[in-house]
Scaffold this motif. Structure first.
Motif, PDB file in Angstrom:
ATOM      1  N   GLU A 190       3.140   1.896 -11.717  1.00 11.59           N
ATOM      2  CA  GLU A 190       3.238   2.922 -10.684  1.00 11.59           C
ATOM      3  C   GLU A 190       4.350   3.930 -10.916  1.00 11.59           C
ATOM      4  O   GLU A 190       4.372   4.993 -10.309  1.00 11.59           O
ATOM      5  CB  GLU A 190       3.396   2.251  -9.316  1.00 11.59           C
ATOM      6  CG  GLU A 190       2.117   1.537  -8.909  1.00 11.59           C
ATOM      7  CD  GLU A 190       2.255   0.759  -7.617  1.00 11.59           C
ATOM      8  OE1 GLU A 190       3.273   0.921  -6.934  1.00 11.59           O
ATOM      9  OE2 GLU A 190       1.331  -0.012  -7.315  1.00 11.59           O
ATOM     10  N   HIS A 231       8.099   5.870  -2.137  1.00  7.67           N
ATOM     11  CA  HIS A 231       7.470   4.995  -3.117  1.00  7.67           C
ATOM     12  C   HIS A 231       8.380   4.828  -4.342  1.00  7.67           C
ATOM     13  O   HIS A 231       8.591   3.726  -4.850  1.00  7.67           O
ATOM     14  CB  HIS A 231       6.122   5.607  -3.519  1.00  7.67           C
ATOM     15  CG  HIS A 231       5.294   4.740  -4.408  1.00  7.67           C
ATOM     16  ND1 HIS A 231       4.153   5.178  -5.008  1.00  7.67           N
ATOM     17  CD2 HIS A 231       5.454   3.468  -4.814  1.00  7.67           C
ATOM     18  CE1 HIS A 231       3.642   4.216  -5.731  1.00  7.67           C
ATOM     19  NE2 HIS A 231       4.412   3.165  -5.636  1.00  7.67           N
ATOM     20  N   TYR A 239       0.855  -1.185   0.000  1.00  7.08           N
ATOM     21  CA  TYR A 239       0.000   0.000   0.000  1.00  7.08           C
ATOM     22  C   TYR A 239       0.888   1.230   0.000  1.00  7.08           C
ATOM     23  O   TYR A 239       1.091   1.880   1.029  1.00  7.08           O
ATOM     24  CB  TYR A 239      -0.920   0.001   1.219  1.00  7.08           C
ATOM     25  CG  TYR A 239      -2.034  -1.006   1.120  1.00  7.08           C
ATOM     26  CD1 TYR A 239      -2.898  -0.996   0.023  1.00  7.08           C
ATOM     27  CD2 TYR A 239      -2.239  -1.953   2.115  1.00  7.08           C
ATOM     28  CE1 TYR A 239      -3.919  -1.930  -0.068  1.00  7.08           C
ATOM     29  CE2 TYR A 239      -3.255  -2.879   2.033  1.00  7.08           C
ATOM     30  CZ  TYR A 239      -4.090  -2.857   0.931  1.00  7.08           C
ATOM     31  OH  TYR A 239      -5.098  -3.764   0.828  1.00  7.08           O
ATOM     32  N   PRO A 240       1.450   1.575  -1.143  1.00  7.55           N
ATOM     33  CA  PRO A 240       2.472   2.626  -1.176  1.00  7.55           C
ATOM     34  C   PRO A 240       1.910   4.015  -0.903  1.00  7.55           C
ATOM     35  O   PRO A 240       2.648   4.905  -0.520  1.00  7.55           O
ATOM     36  CB  PRO A 240       3.036   2.525  -2.593  1.00  7.55           C
ATOM     37  CG  PRO A 240       1.946   1.893  -3.391  1.00  7.55           C
ATOM     38  CD  PRO A 240       1.219   0.987  -2.463  1.00  7.55           C
ATOM     39  N   ASN A 241       0.598   4.224  -1.104  1.00  4.77           N
ATOM     40  CA  ASN A 241       0.051   5.567  -0.973  1.00  4.77           C
ATOM     41  C   ASN A 241      -0.722   5.783   0.310  1.00  4.77           C
ATOM     42  O   ASN A 241      -1.403   6.772   0.465  1.00  4.77           O
ATOM     43  CB  ASN A 241      -0.869   5.869  -2.163  1.00  4.77           C
ATOM     44  CG  ASN A 241      -0.060   5.972  -3.424  1.00  4.77           C
ATOM     45  OD1 ASN A 241       1.042   6.487  -3.405  1.00  4.77           O
ATOM     46  ND2 ASN A 241      -0.600   5.451  -4.503  1.00  4.77           N
ATOM     47  N   SER A 242      -0.629   4.825   1.215  1.00  4.40           N
ATOM     48  CA  SER A 242      -1.367   4.972   2.462  1.00  4.40           C
ATOM     49  C   SER A 242      -0.731   6.062   3.322  1.00  4.40           C
ATOM     50  O   SER A 242       0.387   6.481   3.079  1.00  4.40           O
ATOM     51  CB  SER A 242      -1.336   3.663   3.236  1.00  4.40           C
ATOM     52  OG  SER A 242      -2.544   2.997   3.079  1.00  4.40           O
ATOM     53  N   ASN A 243      -1.480   6.462   4.350  1.00  3.60           N
ATOM     54  CA  ASN A 243      -0.893   7.399   5.290  1.00  3.60           C
ATOM     55  C   ASN A 243       0.300   6.765   5.986  1.00  3.60           C
ATOM     56  O   ASN A 243       1.270   7.431   6.315  1.00  3.60           O
ATOM     57  CB  ASN A 243      -1.934   7.831   6.322  1.00  3.60           C
ATOM     58  CG  ASN A 243      -3.073   8.574   5.650  1.00  3.60           C
ATOM     59  OD1 ASN A 243      -2.922   9.041   4.516  1.00  3.60           O
ATOM     60  ND2 ASN A 243      -4.211   8.668   6.310  1.00  3.60           N
ATOM     61  N   VAL A 270       4.897   8.327  -9.403  1.00  4.62           N
ATOM     62  CA  VAL A 270       5.618   8.675  -8.194  1.00  4.62           C
ATOM     63  C   VAL A 270       6.371   9.989  -8.326  1.00  4.62           C
ATOM     64  O   VAL A 270       6.809  10.373  -9.393  1.00  4.62           O
ATOM     65  CB  VAL A 270       6.615   7.580  -7.782  1.00  4.62           C
ATOM     66  CG1 VAL A 270       5.872   6.339  -7.416  1.00  4.62           C
ATOM     67  CG2 VAL A 270       7.607   7.331  -8.886  1.00  4.62           C
TER      68      VAL A 270
END
Lengths: 286, 293, 251
Positions: free
Chosen positions: A247, A257, A54-58, A251
């Motif tokens: 992805e 990420h 989950y690279p874009n999570s908080n 980025v």
């Protein structure tokens, strides 16, 4: 005068040879540099065996185990499908087919190798995906298995062409010797021709695997792209290459990420390196 | 044969040189627009209709994240985004000394699509959340047939993905950490989501309302169990009753060329807003809304 | 008593008439040499005796070759059994790229003569002994056969044939790639083997034919000119062509 010319040409050839080595080394250094700074902030083991991406999570999670398994599963499946068929076809083309058929088949196979992987993916989505869903009665046809079948189609021409060369270059004397001892065609092929052509065939398969591990477009389109650890080959998977490709555009440079994607690239590089190394060992063992 | 190849190469080189000089003659400014795939056609239409825009405009997709990243990396002039800029992106921009200006240009509704043969035709937001997080895995749990649910999502670089996650999974709570289930299939485009839903009676996925047609079924969505189920029509989005609604943005560097200012003014003008409506999106201005009615 | 009777035998390669009406009786446990200038058809004749010509496209034959009174070109003949019984050694050693042991065992395995390991070991040892190679290779049986010298390789080729062939060995210029000393050793081996085997040897080397063979056939342009005792062919031939050839006037 002539000596000078020789020296110049020799130096030029030497430089060209060195250039390829320099390229490989600089690619590795670049990858390594970008990837290593990722591991200052993120545990390497957690990266390798983490189950969530989950690279874009908080609180981002960078676990690539599902994608490693995905890449492995698709590659393995494609090999299981492609290698026997390809070697058999090579044998047929080289040993059994009449001359006319042989020439037609050879050029057709070479033509097949020229099909771009996007086209393979597209054909896969339209034909194999619904078929697999229907035939195996599974929730979706976008699975590792579908990817394997399509990738098998993609690497078969490579394996066929190179194995055919290897099989064809087995000297006629060997076959003659076997026939003179009362061997049938099949016995000759199995005990002599395949044995003699084995290094070439293994090299062909390894080249195929190299292409499989690095293949991106087709797998992105037909394996379902789900970063989940699959229960079986009939589950959707996501490969390492697909993760990078889908992805990388998004980025921001130098973000965690971004570095994580380079770290995947490094893992991929190491895996291909190991595959080639094993292939080399095999070839030398002969 | 060899000469032919050489000849073709030569022609190609001359062609390239010709194109190059032609551009130089016109002294055109080039404008790079990059970002959300959803907005690609919209911006394309806006650029074509804006006759004052005398520039070489190149528009590429890649996702909202890609557009914003590219703006921060100073490789494009305008970023199209179907979500608002994130805090971490702002920080990165500040680090690189880039001040970013935000322009909200319209709205888009996300429809949840299912196969035509799926008997389910309405869901609440909570049910949707449970489905996309794989807490509900079978259609019979929401009144459908006994079939496994196949979750289709967009790639994480897609603004659609992020917006859907924030609106449905996190209920607009900025501190929430809900994510799509790892079981969801990350599709590379809205078209592939549409295609899979069209063929697969187990699948559901989310796309812009422009994708709704007779081949698939869009679900009516209710905010909670007591509310009314609303079907995603243009009217329902315009009057704000449909709940999965997102803004569309253009982001630029504040130190922009004049030509970009002019373009954004055009987009926000009545004419521009009308074009937004014509391309199946929802304009901002009430004036236009009234005209439609 | 004759072992191989060749009757009115003709061989064509597409439209080319390669062998013309050959008639000859080859005697049991004797060495028969076939000599003649290049392209006279001597190899073709030899390869007809175990039907190796079948592997070449465009070859067809007429007439008979009887081995033990049975025509090998009859319809019911199993070519594989024929080739097993009528062994052949080629110009250049054509060992398989496998171990020394496996080379000898190959014929046994494919013809399913023996399936037990002990039996195979025994035959391999016996065959290698009969070509005087055993002492050289007994410690490196599982090394690649291609590591041997050319002479040893040719011996191994003969051992490979001896392991399966029951009575007849055909040799197609077996010494043409060897040096004189190796040639002499192989010739000694051939003479030694003629106690048990009927041997037909094709050679372009007249001295060799004179040294090893009991009978000699002289061929010219696809025809068998003369067949007789070797001394007679080389000292007092009945045909002029034979005399011209053996005295070195052509060829």
């Amino acid at each position: 005068m002539k000596k000078n010319k020789d020296v110049i040409i020799e130096t030029a050839i030497f430089m060209c040879g060195m250039l390829s080595i320099i390229f490989v080394i600089s690619i590795f250094i670049f990858l390594f540099k970008e990837a290593i700074s990722f591991f200052w902030d993120y545990n390497f083991i957690k990266f390798l065996i983490g189950k969530n991406w989950y690279p874009n999570s908080n609180k981002p999670l960078f676990g690539i185990l599902p994608t490693i398994i995905g890449s492995f599963l698709v590659t393995f499946g494609a090999c299981v499908v492609a290698v026997p068929i390809a070697v058999m076809s090579a044998l047929y083309i080289s040993e059994i087919a009449p001359k006319g058929v042989r020439n037609i088949l050879k050029s057709l196979v070479e033509l097949m190798a020229a099909i771009p992987s996007v086209v393979i993916g597209f054909i896969g989505i339209r034909t194999v995906v619904p078929f697999v869903k229907f035939f195996f009665n599974i929730p979706t046809g976008l699975t590792a298995f579908t990817g394997s079948i399509m990738l098998a189609c993609m690497i078969m021409p490579t394996i066929i062409t190179i194995s055919e060369d290897a099989i064809h270059s087995v000297p006629w004397e060997y076959k003659e010797g076997a026939f003179a001892l009362g061997a049938t065609k099949w016995q000759t092929v199995r005990r002599i021709v395949l044995k003699e052509a084995r290094p070439g065939i293994i090299a062909a398969v390894m080249l195929g695997i190299g292409r499989l591990v690095g293949e991106t477009m087709a797998v992105m389109m037909i394996t379902g792209n789900s970063a989940n650890i699959p229960d079986s080959i009939f589950d959707p998977v996501r490969t390492m290459t697909a993760t990078i490709a889908s992805e990388m555009g998004e980025v921001v440079r130098d973000s965690a990420h971004y570095k994580a994607l380079f770290a995947i690239g490094l893992v991929l590089f190491v895996i291909t390196f190991i595959v080639n190394f094993i292939a080399d060992l095999f070839l030398r063992k002969k | 044969m060899r000469y032919l190849k050489f000849f073709l190469l030569l022609i190609f080189v001359f062609f390239c040189l010709y194109m190059q000089t032609r551009h130089d003659n016109h002294k055109c400014i080039s404008v790079q627009i990059k970002g959300s795939d959803t907005m690609l056609n919209l911006i394309q239409a806006l650029v074509e209709k804006n006759s004052k825009l005398k520039a070489n405009v190149s528009i590429t997709g890649g996702g909202s994240g890609a557009g914003l990243a590219s703006l921060i990396n100073a490789t494009c002039d305008i970023a199209m985004s179907s979500r608002s800029i994130e805090k971490r992106e702002k920080i990165l921009a500040e680090k690189k000394n880039i001040k970013i200006a935000e322009f909200k240009i319209g709205l888009d509704g996300l429809a949840v699509l299912v196969n035509k043969n799926n008997p389910v035709d309405k869901l609440t937001l909570n049910q949707l959340k449970d489905i996309f997080m794989a807490r509900i895995t079978n259609w019979k749990e929401v009144g459908g047939e006994d079939r496994k649910i196949v979750i289709l999502s967009r790639e994480s670089n897609s603004g659609t993905h992020i917006f859907f996650k924030e609106r449905v999974l996190r209920d607009n709570n900025k501190n929430a950490i809900e994510e799509f289930s790892v079981k969801s299939l990350m599709m590379p485009s809205s078209q592939t989501i549409y295609d899979e839903v069209f063929r697969n009676p187990n699948a559901l996925g989310y796309v812009g309302i422009g994708f709704i047609n007779s081949g698939v079924k869009a679900l009516s969505i209710a905010v909670d169990i007591d509310s009314e189920y609303i079907y995603p029509t243009l009217e329902n989005i315009l009057n704000g009753t449909y709940s999965i609604l997102r803004p569309l943005y253009l982001y630029t560097n504040t130190k922009q060329k004049d030509i970009i200012k002019t373009f954004i003014n055009f987009v926000l003008s009545d004419h521009g807003q009308k074009i937004i409506l014509e391309t199946d999106f929802v304009p901002l201005k009430c004036k236009v809304k009234n005209k439609v009615k | 008593m004759s072992k191989i009777e060749i009757r009115n035998f003709n061989l064509y390669y597409t439209s080319l008439h390669v062998l013309k009406n050959i008639n000859v009786n080859i005697l049991e446990r004797k060495i028969t040499a076939i000599i003649g200038p290049s392209g006279c058809g001597k190899s073709s004749l030899l390869r007809s005796i175990n039907r190796m010509n079948d592997t070449i496209e465009g070859v067809h034959v007429s007439g008979e070759i009887n081995i033990f009174g049975k025509n090998i070109y009859d319809i019911g003949i199993d070519v594989r059994i024929l080739r097993k019984n009528v062994g052949m050694v080629f110009q250049r050693p054509n060992l398989f790229p496998i171990s020394i042991y496996e080379n000898v065992a190959f014929g046994l395995k494919i013809n399913r003569i023996h399936s037990k390991k002990n039996a195979i070991n025994e035959v391999v040892e016996k065959s290698l002994k009969s070509v005087s190679l055993w002492d050289h290779v007994k410690d490196k049986l599982h090394k690649s056969a291609l590591s041997l010298t050319l002479e040893q390789q040719q011996r191994l080729c003969i051992a490979r044939v001896v392991a399966v062939a029951s009575n007849i060995i055909l040799l197609d210029e077996p010494c043409s790639s060897l040096d004189p000393i190796a040639t002499q050793k192989i010739e000694e081996l051939i003479i030694y083997l003629s106690d048990q085997y009927t041997i037909v040897i094709v050679t372009h080397n007249m001295q060799q034919a004179a040294r090893v063979s009991h009978n000699t056939a002289f061929m010219l342009l696809g025809e068998l000119i003369e067949f007789d005792k070797t001394e007679k062919i080389f000292t007092n031939p009945s045909m002029n062509e034979t005399e011209d050839y053996v005295s070195g006037r052509f060829g």
